[in-house]
Design an enzyme around this catalytic site. Structure first.
Site, PDB file in Angstrom:
ATOM      1  CD  GLU A  74       1.225  14.391   7.767  1.00 53.32           C
ATOM      2  OE1 GLU A  74       0.205  15.018   8.128  1.00 53.32           O
ATOM      3  OE2 GLU A  74       1.876  14.682   6.757  1.00 53.32           O
ATOM      4  CG  HIS A  93       0.845   9.451   4.904  1.00 52.04           C
ATOM      5  ND1 HIS A  93       0.600   9.912   3.615  1.00 52.04           N
ATOM      6  CD2 HIS A  93       1.706  10.344   5.456  1.00 52.04           C
ATOM      7  CE1 HIS A  93       1.277  11.030   3.423  1.00 52.04           C
ATOM      8  NE2 HIS A  93       1.963  11.308   4.523  1.00 52.04           N
ATOM      9  CG  HIS A  95       5.873  10.887   1.395  1.00 52.03           C
ATOM     10  ND1 HIS A  95       6.707  11.626   2.221  1.00 52.03           N
ATOM     11  CD2 HIS A  95       4.626  11.043   1.903  1.00 52.03           C
ATOM     12  CE1 HIS A  95       5.988  12.202   3.171  1.00 52.03           C
ATOM     13  NE2 HIS A  95       4.724  11.848   2.999  1.00 52.03           N
ATOM     14  CE1 TYR A 114      -7.605  -6.411 -12.860  1.00 51.35           C
ATOM     15  CE2 TYR A 114      -6.706  -6.188 -15.070  1.00 51.35           C
ATOM     16  CZ  TYR A 114      -6.710  -6.803 -13.828  1.00 51.35           C
ATOM     17  OH  TYR A 114      -5.811  -7.802 -13.561  1.00 51.35           O
ATOM     18  CG  HIS A 156       1.692  15.195   1.708  1.00 54.64           C
ATOM     19  ND1 HIS A 156       1.184  15.890   2.794  1.00 54.64           N
ATOM     20  CD2 HIS A 156       2.380  14.164   2.249  1.00 54.64           C
ATOM     21  CE1 HIS A 156       1.576  15.312   3.914  1.00 54.64           C
ATOM     22  NE2 HIS A 156       2.290  14.258   3.610  1.00 54.64           N
ATOM     23  CE1 TYR A 209      -7.090  -9.921  -8.579  1.00 54.46           C
ATOM     24  CE2 TYR A 209      -6.478  -8.340  -6.885  1.00 54.46           C
ATOM     25  CZ  TYR A 209      -6.173  -9.047  -8.030  1.00 54.46           C
ATOM     26  OH  TYR A 209      -4.963  -8.891  -8.627  1.00 54.46           O
TER      27      TYR A 209
END
Length: 215
Positions: A74, A93, A95, A114, A156, A209
């Site tokens: 990827e 990335h 899954h 939120y 994916h 935050y």
């Protein structure tokens, strides 16, 4: 970002956290960090507990890497995200079950909670489906991430960006938690969406935050 040796070790450390975090299983998913004019990325087909700092692959902006190494399949969308997004210094990335389940249904995550602000906007988009490793998938991901810090990938998985690997990992965990909550809410009834004004107010507060404000 840190120097190359530090980034290599950080990729090893964060990769070892993936299974325990529930974000990925086996050899699925990949991590990267911007490094100079290129980026460092986890290798292809290697269990995370077996990845070493030396095994992390350095790829330049033209998509070239040492012949003796094999980067994640990827790598292309990592390269293209870094080229399109100067603010992205790390990419996760993965899954995970709930984000991937929504992606299998090709659903965006709307502003039902939120914490949608963790993705940088009023939704977390689902990029269109294309075969993994292709330019078409890379183009779809870059488009889905426009104005956002995370996206789903149809059939994916999920991508999260960060100003550090720790931040990108934190964001990925939060997106998966949000996906789980949304999936559960859909089973109970019809989630009530926040208004544009309510989402804007949260986005403003999120500048300070937790990990959202850290580099």
């Amino acid at each position: 970002m840190s120097d190359e040796p530090t980034l290599r070790q950080e990729l090893v450390t964060q990769g070892a956290r993936l299974a325990a975090s529930g974000l990925s299983q086996g050899t699925s998913g990949n991590l990267s960090a911007r490094c100079g004019e290129g980026f460092l990325i986890t290798p292809s087909g290697t269990p995370y507990e077996q990845i070493t700092a030396e095994g992390i692959v350095l790829i330049d902006r033209d998509g070239q890497w040492p012949a003796s190494q094999r980067p994640s399949s990827e790598w292309r969308f990592h390269r293209d995200i870094y080229l399109a997004r100067p603010d992205a210094l790390a990419i996760v990335h993965v899954h995970p079950p709930y984000a991937t389940a929504l992606a299998m249904c090709r659903k965006d995550i709307p502003p039902a909670h939120y914490m949608i602000a963790v993705g940088g906007g009023d939704s977390i988009r689902c990029a269109g489906y294309h075969t993994y490793g292709t330019q078409a998938l890379s183009d779809a991901v870059v488009e889905a991430l426009e104005g956002r810090l995370a996206c789903l990938m149809a059939n994916h998985g999920m991508i999260a960006l960060g100003s550090s690997l720790a931040q990108a990992m934190w964001r990925a965990v939060e997106v998966e938690n949000l996906a789980r909550q949304y999936a559960l809410a859909l089973q109970i009834g019809t989630p009530v969406m926040l208004t544009d004004e309510e989402v804007t107010a949260v986005l403003e507060k999120f500048a300070h935050y937790g990990l959202m404000s850290r580099s």
